[in-house]
Design a protein around this motif. Sequence first.
Motif, PDB file in Angstrom:
ATOM      1  N   THR A 181      -7.279   9.360 -13.198  1.00 52.18           N
ATOM      2  CA  THR A 181      -6.541  10.589 -12.900  1.00 52.18           C
ATOM      3  C   THR A 181      -5.275  10.661 -13.745  1.00 52.18           C
ATOM      4  O   THR A 181      -4.824   9.670 -14.329  1.00 52.18           O
ATOM      5  N   PHE A 182      -4.683  11.848 -13.775  1.00 57.16           N
ATOM      6  CA  PHE A 182      -3.428  12.045 -14.514  1.00 57.16           C
ATOM      7  C   PHE A 182      -2.348  11.119 -13.963  1.00 57.16           C
ATOM      8  O   PHE A 182      -1.580  10.516 -14.716  1.00 57.16           O
ATOM      9  N   TYR A 183      -2.286  10.986 -12.635  1.00 55.92           N
ATOM     10  CA  TYR A 183      -1.261  10.124 -12.034  1.00 55.92           C
ATOM     11  C   TYR A 183      -1.492   8.662 -12.383  1.00 55.92           C
ATOM     12  O   TYR A 183      -0.545   7.923 -12.668  1.00 55.92           O
ATOM     13  N   VAL A 184      -2.737   8.225 -12.369  1.00 57.69           N
ATOM     14  CA  VAL A 184      -3.019   6.841 -12.743  1.00 57.69           C
ATOM     15  C   VAL A 184      -2.573   6.579 -14.182  1.00 57.69           C
ATOM     16  O   VAL A 184      -2.043   5.518 -14.503  1.00 57.69           O
ATOM     17  N   GLU A 185      -2.775   7.566 -15.048  1.00 57.98           N
ATOM     18  CA  GLU A 185      -2.414   7.411 -16.459  1.00 57.98           C
ATOM     19  C   GLU A 185      -0.902   7.382 -16.663  1.00 57.98           C
ATOM     20  O   GLU A 185      -0.386   6.572 -17.434  1.00 57.98           O
ATOM     21  N   TYR A 186      -0.167   8.226 -15.940  1.00 60.82           N
ATOM     22  CA  TYR A 186       1.260   8.392 -16.240  1.00 60.82           C
ATOM     23  C   TYR A 186       2.200   7.930 -15.125  1.00 60.82           C
ATOM     24  O   TYR A 186       3.409   7.861 -15.344  1.00 60.82           O
ATOM     25  N   GLY A 187       1.679   7.605 -13.949  1.00 61.06           N
ATOM     26  CA  GLY A 187       2.492   7.013 -12.903  1.00 61.06           C
ATOM     27  C   GLY A 187       3.603   7.915 -12.393  1.00 61.06           C
ATOM     28  O   GLY A 187       3.481   9.139 -12.359  1.00 61.06           O
ATOM     29  N   ASP A 188       4.717   7.306 -12.015  1.00 57.16           N
ATOM     30  CA  ASP A 188       5.831   8.017 -11.384  1.00 57.16           C
ATOM     31  C   ASP A 188       6.745   8.674 -12.417  1.00 57.16           C
ATOM     32  O   ASP A 188       7.944   8.388 -12.492  1.00 57.16           O
ATOM     33  N   SER A 248       0.806  -1.221   0.000  1.00 55.79           N
ATOM     34  CA  SER A 248       0.000   0.000   0.000  1.00 55.79           C
ATOM     35  C   SER A 248       0.838   1.271   0.000  1.00 55.79           C
ATOM     36  O   SER A 248       0.278   2.372  -0.105  1.00 55.79           O
ATOM     37  N   ILE A 249       2.160   1.155   0.110  1.00 54.12           N
ATOM     38  CA  ILE A 249       2.992   2.367   0.035  1.00 54.12           C
ATOM     39  C   ILE A 249       3.602   2.552  -1.347  1.00 54.12           C
ATOM     40  O   ILE A 249       4.428   3.441  -1.546  1.00 54.12           O
ATOM     41  N   TRP A 250       3.180   1.738  -2.323  1.00 59.74           N
ATOM     42  CA  TRP A 250       3.630   1.895  -3.714  1.00 59.74           C
ATOM     43  C   TRP A 250       2.520   2.537  -4.536  1.00 59.74           C
ATOM     44  O   TRP A 250       1.595   1.871  -5.003  1.00 59.74           O
ATOM     45  N   GLY A 251       2.588   3.834  -4.720  1.00 60.11           N
ATOM     46  CA  GLY A 251       1.546   4.537  -5.448  1.00 60.11           C
ATOM     47  C   GLY A 251       1.397   4.062  -6.876  1.00 60.11           C
ATOM     48  O   GLY A 251       0.281   3.842  -7.354  1.00 60.11           O
ATOM     49  N   GLU A 252       2.512   3.902  -7.589  1.00 60.15           N
ATOM     50  CA  GLU A 252       2.431   3.530  -8.998  1.00 60.15           C
ATOM     51  C   GLU A 252       1.901   2.115  -9.174  1.00 60.15           C
ATOM     52  O   GLU A 252       1.165   1.837 -10.124  1.00 60.15           O
ATOM     53  N   TRP A 253       2.249   1.205  -8.277  1.00 60.28           N
ATOM     54  CA  TRP A 253       1.763  -0.169  -8.370  1.00 60.28           C
ATOM     55  C   TRP A 253       0.239  -0.200  -8.236  1.00 60.28           C
ATOM     56  O   TRP A 253      -0.456  -0.869  -9.004  1.00 60.28           O
ATOM     57  N   VAL A 254      -0.291   0.537  -7.272  1.00 63.97           N
ATOM     58  CA  VAL A 254      -1.739   0.618  -7.093  1.00 63.97           C
ATOM     59  C   VAL A 254      -2.379   1.291  -8.309  1.00 63.97           C
ATOM     60  O   VAL A 254      -3.420   0.852  -8.804  1.00 63.97           O
ATOM     61  N   ALA A 255      -1.733   2.337  -8.803  1.00 61.92           N
ATOM     62  CA  ALA A 255      -2.273   3.068  -9.953  1.00 61.92           C
ATOM     63  C   ALA A 255      -2.368   2.181 -11.194  1.00 61.92           C
ATOM     64  O   ALA A 255      -3.318   2.287 -11.973  1.00 61.92           O
ATOM     65  N   ARG A 283      -3.158   7.051  -1.349  1.00 57.82           N
ATOM     66  CA  ARG A 283      -3.579   6.220  -2.487  1.00 57.82           C
ATOM     67  C   ARG A 283      -4.978   6.638  -2.955  1.00 57.82           C
ATOM     68  O   ARG A 283      -5.270   6.629  -4.144  1.00 57.82           O
ATOM     69  N   ALA A 284      -5.825   7.022  -2.007  1.00 57.10           N
ATOM     70  CA  ALA A 284      -7.176   7.461  -2.359  1.00 57.10           C
ATOM     71  C   ALA A 284      -7.119   8.733  -3.200  1.00 57.10           C
ATOM     72  O   ALA A 284      -7.852   8.875  -4.189  1.00 57.10           O
ATOM     73  N   ILE A 285      -6.253   9.664  -2.821  1.00 53.51           N
ATOM     74  CA  ILE A 285      -6.141  10.931  -3.552  1.00 53.51           C
ATOM     75  C   ILE A 285      -5.534  10.710  -4.929  1.00 53.51           C
ATOM     76  O   ILE A 285      -6.021  11.256  -5.936  1.00 53.51           O
ATOM     77  N   GLU A 286      -4.472   9.924  -5.001  1.00 47.53           N
ATOM     78  CA  GLU A 286      -3.791   9.691  -6.280  1.00 47.53           C
ATOM     79  C   GLU A 286      -4.723   9.083  -7.321  1.00 47.53           C
ATOM     80  O   GLU A 286      -4.644   9.409  -8.505  1.00 47.53           O
ATOM     81  N   THR A 287      -5.601   8.197  -6.867  1.00 51.40           N
ATOM     82  CA  THR A 287      -6.443   7.440  -7.804  1.00 51.40           C
ATOM     83  C   THR A 287      -7.890   7.901  -7.813  1.00 51.40           C
ATOM     84  O   THR A 287      -8.651   7.508  -8.698  1.00 51.40           O
ATOM     85  N   ARG A 288      -8.287   8.712  -6.821  1.00 52.54           N
ATOM     86  CA  ARG A 288      -9.684   9.097  -6.600  1.00 52.54           C
ATOM     87  C   ARG A 288     -10.566   7.854  -6.526  1.00 52.54           C
ATOM     88  O   ARG A 288     -11.589   7.729  -7.183  1.00 52.54           O
TER      89      ARG A 288
END
Length: 540
Positions: free
Chosen positions: A503-510, A412-419, A454-459
């Motif tokens: 979201t933009f982050y989900v689309e393009y990651g890190d 759960s601390i890997w934003g891009e993996w969840v995205a 993670r909730a904010i990054e992915t909505r």
Amino acid sequence: MKKNLLLSISSGLLLWLAWPPTPYTTILLFVGFVPMLLAMENIIQSNSTKKGKHIFNTTFIGFVIWNTLCVYWVYNSLKIIGPVVAVPISLIPYTLGPALMSTACWLYYRLRLKTNRTVGLIGLVCFWIAYEYLHQSWDLNFPWMTLGNGFAVSHQWVQWYEYTGVYGGTIWVWAANILLFLIYVGIREAQAKKLRMRLIIALALVLVIPMGISINRYYGYEEQVNPANIIVAQPNIDPYEKGGTIPVFKQIETLTKLSDSLAQPNTEFFIWPETAIPDYIDENHILTNNYYLQVRRFLDKYKNGNVLTGGETYRMYDTRATKTASPIPGGGFWDHYSSAINIENSAKVQFYHKSRLVPGAESLPFGNALSFLKPVFEHLGGATGAYTMQAEPGVLYAQSGVGVTPVICYESIWGEWVAKSVRQGSQFIAIITNDGWWENTSGKDQHLDYAKLRAIETRRWVCRSANTGISAFINQRGDIVQHSAWWVRTALKQDINLNSDITFYVEYGDYLPKLGSVLAVLGILFLLAIQMKSGILAKK
């Protein structure tokens, strides 16, 4: 020397005070590095020799203080594998992270020698963000102390993580600290008043604009109404008793009773924790497994319901059918997984295998090179190298077509993996964990707080089921809507809103740390080229 050491220690203490789960002190992140920057500046301007060594050693002490005070609880989570192994492994987050941080500072010093203060400070941000990205990508991964995580208790400030992920927070922290440092140095060096005013204005803009945008987004954000009824269960079973004194069927019985207490005819998912079924299940024969059948009998009352549960699963082979398969004494091979299992009212069962493993406790770092150590860990009772990872994130689907991102504990601390999972069609996130290993420490609170990011990054809503707390529901803005207490047996029910927008982050990651890492590599190549050129000239 003592003054610089005190400055470094001050930075370590300020950053610790700013770190989750401490409330109301997040603002200290914007000043926490200033004393350390001043210490490095003092060393650079001094007449001492071996300045690079002094910078590394001085900053290392401050970083060790910061990291150790924040993640002191790591040792608790490793006790199960025995003190002989747990002690050296727990030193990884206490010292390895600080060593990488100090290396970034040393590289800043080397770049500063060959360029100027401005270029050096830009390089420092790139070297730092490259360290953070390395520390989430290699076998000794521990991205817990990524700077952007520091805003987890003040998530209203970083709603723009839906564009940048946590690395945007890292850049924000460094930008504020560097500008404040330059203002102080400008006063100390009696620089032109006009230049100091520009720096003050820049600092104000750096602080106010991102925060203003975020606050506006936070209060203006509205979820699309698309409800699904979810229940998370917290059985509160001592993790040290799960595999021994309490029969597995009794543990499942506890979970079904908790789930029944809140269930509705339209409940979509019952989410159970990481260690809910603490016994080996053969994935190839799960339909005849007694524990699986026990769960199916529970679901008879909820025809549209799904149980998403944690469990230990495996696959056996006569020959080495996969590259990851390990030999079994007596013949044959197997892959062993920490799994999320989705069970429904049909013969269809879906699996997701944990893919971000705890170094040492769940995986052997650099396994190919250090594979000869596996028998040593096994002899000491550890689980090192036991789990096989899944190559890509996955989505589990309900009978109705609702997709959920399964996230197992450390992942759960890997934003891009969840995205990446969300990008495949997930509409909410389920975190299953067992935070009981850490006991009643700040580790469990930090782990919960990071889920808000993670909730904010992915909505996406986050539904969190923990064996021994804290279980929670987190909405798309990162607010904790409901949560359990620590060390209680309970269940929580919530109508969440599903979301299919990307979201933009989900689309393009890190993309930020990848760009920063490229610039850091170019900086290192620049330093090596100058070093080689100097060596060639010296020979002439």
